[in-house]
Design a protein around this motif. Structure first.
Motif, PDB file in Angstrom:
ATOM      1  N   ASP A 148       0.668  -1.384  -0.362  1.00  0.00           N
ATOM      2  CA  ASP A 148       0.061  -0.269   0.066  1.00  0.00           C
ATOM      3  C   ASP A 148       1.127   1.042   0.172  1.00  0.00           C
ATOM      4  O   ASP A 148       1.022   1.385   1.239  1.00  0.00           O
ATOM      5  N   GLY A 149       1.146   1.653  -0.893  1.00  0.00           N
ATOM      6  CA  GLY A 149       2.578   2.474  -1.122  1.00  0.00           C
ATOM      7  C   GLY A 149       3.393   2.080  -0.960  1.00  0.00           C
ATOM      8  O   GLY A 149       4.311   1.120  -1.439  1.00  0.00           O
ATOM      9  N   GLU A 150       3.694   3.014   0.027  1.00  0.00           N
ATOM     10  CA  GLU A 150       5.757   1.696   0.643  1.00  0.00           C
ATOM     11  C   GLU A 150       5.805   1.228   1.318  1.00  0.00           C
ATOM     12  O   GLU A 150       6.564   0.777   2.398  1.00  0.00           O
ATOM     13  N   LEU A 151       4.742   0.502   2.453  1.00  0.00           N
ATOM     14  CA  LEU A 151       3.770  -0.081   3.372  1.00  0.00           C
ATOM     15  C   LEU A 151       3.608  -1.284   3.068  1.00  0.00           C
ATOM     16  O   LEU A 151       2.564  -1.286   1.873  1.00  0.00           O
ATOM     17  N   LEU A 152       3.927  -2.144   4.140  1.00  0.00           N
ATOM     18  CA  LEU A 152       3.368  -3.621   3.407  1.00  0.00           C
ATOM     19  C   LEU A 152       2.439  -3.827   4.869  1.00  0.00           C
ATOM     20  O   LEU A 152       2.584  -3.605   5.711  1.00  0.00           O
ATOM     21  N   VAL A 153       1.005  -3.742   4.379  1.00  0.00           N
ATOM     22  CA  VAL A 153       0.203  -4.638   5.153  1.00  0.00           C
ATOM     23  C   VAL A 153      -0.366  -6.001   4.779  1.00  0.00           C
ATOM     24  O   VAL A 153      -0.805  -5.436   3.492  1.00  0.00           O
ATOM     25  N   PRO A 154      -1.617  -6.098   5.647  1.00  0.00           N
ATOM     26  CA  PRO A 154      -2.488  -6.746   5.352  1.00  0.00           C
ATOM     27  C   PRO A 154      -2.956  -7.385   4.210  1.00  0.00           C
ATOM     28  O   PRO A 154      -3.478  -5.968   3.629  1.00  0.00           O
ATOM     29  N   THR A 155      -3.614  -8.201   3.071  1.00  0.00           N
ATOM     30  CA  THR A 155      -3.569  -7.664   1.757  1.00  0.00           C
ATOM     31  C   THR A 155      -5.094  -7.538   1.846  1.00  0.00           C
ATOM     32  O   THR A 155      -6.204  -6.880   1.111  1.00  0.00           O
ATOM     33  N   THR A 156      -5.482  -7.881   3.099  1.00  0.00           N
ATOM     34  CA  THR A 156      -7.616  -7.794   3.066  1.00  0.00           C
ATOM     35  C   THR A 156      -7.607  -6.258   3.818  1.00  0.00           C
ATOM     36  O   THR A 156      -8.519  -6.215   4.416  1.00  0.00           O
ATOM     37  N   ALA A 157      -6.430  -5.209   4.363  1.00  0.00           N
ATOM     38  CA  ALA A 157      -6.858  -4.622   5.504  1.00  0.00           C
ATOM     39  C   ALA A 157      -6.076  -3.683   4.605  1.00  0.00           C
ATOM     40  O   ALA A 157      -5.150  -3.436   4.515  1.00  0.00           O
ATOM     41  N   ARG A 158      -6.978  -2.376   5.594  1.00  0.00           N
ATOM     42  CA  ARG A 158      -6.773  -0.804   5.309  1.00  0.00           C
ATOM     43  C   ARG A 158      -6.277  -0.061   6.352  1.00  0.00           C
ATOM     44  O   ARG A 158      -7.025   0.287   7.305  1.00  0.00           O
ATOM     45  N   PRO A 159      -4.556   0.424   6.114  1.00  0.00           N
ATOM     46  CA  PRO A 159      -4.672   1.364   7.825  1.00  0.00           C
ATOM     47  C   PRO A 159      -5.574   2.942   7.353  1.00  0.00           C
ATOM     48  O   PRO A 159      -5.377   3.043   6.439  1.00  0.00           O
ATOM     49  N   ARG A 160      -5.944   3.075   8.443  1.00  0.00           N
ATOM     50  CA  ARG A 160      -5.947   4.752   8.569  1.00  0.00           C
ATOM     51  C   ARG A 160      -5.439   5.192   9.935  1.00  0.00           C
ATOM     52  O   ARG A 160      -5.336   4.506  10.910  1.00  0.00           O
ATOM     53  N   PRO A 161      -5.160   6.307   9.443  1.00  0.00           N
ATOM     54  CA  PRO A 161      -4.876   7.246   8.640  1.00  0.00           C
ATOM     55  C   PRO A 161      -4.141   6.608   7.167  1.00  0.00           C
ATOM     56  O   PRO A 161      -3.674   5.318   7.895  1.00  0.00           O
ATOM     57  N   ALA A 162      -3.498   7.813   6.411  1.00  0.00           N
ATOM     58  CA  ALA A 162      -2.562   7.093   5.348  1.00  0.00           C
ATOM     59  C   ALA A 162      -1.671   6.864   5.546  1.00  0.00           C
ATOM     60  O   ALA A 162      -0.720   6.405   6.582  1.00  0.00           O
ATOM     61  N   PRO A 163      -1.451   5.301   4.521  1.00  0.00           N
ATOM     62  CA  PRO A 163      -0.044   4.243   5.100  1.00  0.00           C
ATOM     63  C   PRO A 163       1.863   5.284   5.508  1.00  0.00           C
ATOM     64  O   PRO A 163       2.311   5.287   5.914  1.00  0.00           O
ATOM     65  N   ALA A 164       1.544   6.238   4.432  1.00  0.00           N
ATOM     66  CA  ALA A 164       2.490   6.656   3.763  1.00  0.00           C
ATOM     67  C   ALA A 164       2.799   7.688   5.256  1.00  0.00           C
ATOM     68  O   ALA A 164       3.899   7.707   6.328  1.00  0.00           O
ATOM     69  N   LEU A 165       1.871   8.350   6.355  1.00  0.00           N
ATOM     70  CA  LEU A 165       1.726   8.851   7.883  1.00  0.00           C
ATOM     71  C   LEU A 165       2.600   7.849   8.679  1.00  0.00           C
ATOM     72  O   LEU A 165       3.035   7.932   9.542  1.00  0.00           O
ATOM     73  N   TRP A 166       1.884   6.331   8.453  1.00  0.00           N
ATOM     74  CA  TRP A 166       2.363   5.468   9.449  1.00  0.00           C
ATOM     75  C   TRP A 166       3.983   5.264   9.101  1.00  0.00           C
ATOM     76  O   TRP A 166       5.084   4.954  10.183  1.00  0.00           O
TER      77      TRP A 166
END
Length: 144
Positions: free
Chosen positions: A83-101
């Motif tokens: 998700d951008g430059e972040l690896l996350v679970p394929t079925t989940a989206r982090p909030r707020p935005a991945p770039a912030l994390w």
């Protein structure tokens, strides 16, 4: 008497997860704790079959990176996607935005950055593993 200004603390932002549809293409698989030996065994088999995989491991975590078709599977492991430059679970989206994390976790440009519920990882990207036997110490944990 005048009051001195009080410095404000940066706002705290809670990490939330939303369901993602459709899922991201898999780019990695992650095992934590008891799932590590099974993923190590499956990864060793994929490497023996000629897959090119990058591996990061410690005593409690195993992260395997590679092409979706080359990734191993094991019970308890979780597929991750970009998700951008972040690896996350394929079925989940982090909030707020991945770039912030990525920024919040202190990732530098080029670092591998993983965020899953309950865990985060920032590390240098691993080179492909050439020797399947390199995973033997992680496989043996299941034999103890």
């Amino acid at each position: 008497m005048t009051a001195a200004p009080v410095p404000l603390a940066p706002p705290a932002v809670a990490l939330r997860w939303e369901r993602r549809e459709p899922p991201l293409p898999a780019a990695a698989v992650l095992a934590v704790g008891a799932a590590v030996p099974a993923l190590a065994t499956a990864t060793r088999e994929r490497l023996t079959d000629g897959a090119r995989l990058g591996v990061l491991a410690d005593d409690t975590t195993l992260l395997v990176l590679g092409a979706e078709a080359d990734l191993p599977w094991a019970d308890g492991a979780r597929y991750l996607g970009h998700d951008g430059e972040l690896l996350v679970p394929t079925t989940a989206r982090p909030r707020p935005a991945p770039a912030l994390w990525r920024t919040a976790l202190g990732a530098e440009p080029g670092d591998l950055c993983v965020l899953v519920p309950g865990h985060a990882l920032v590390a240098a990207r691993p080179a492909p593993v050439g020797d399947p036997q390199a995973l033997t110490p992680y496989v043996r944990r299941a034999e103890r």
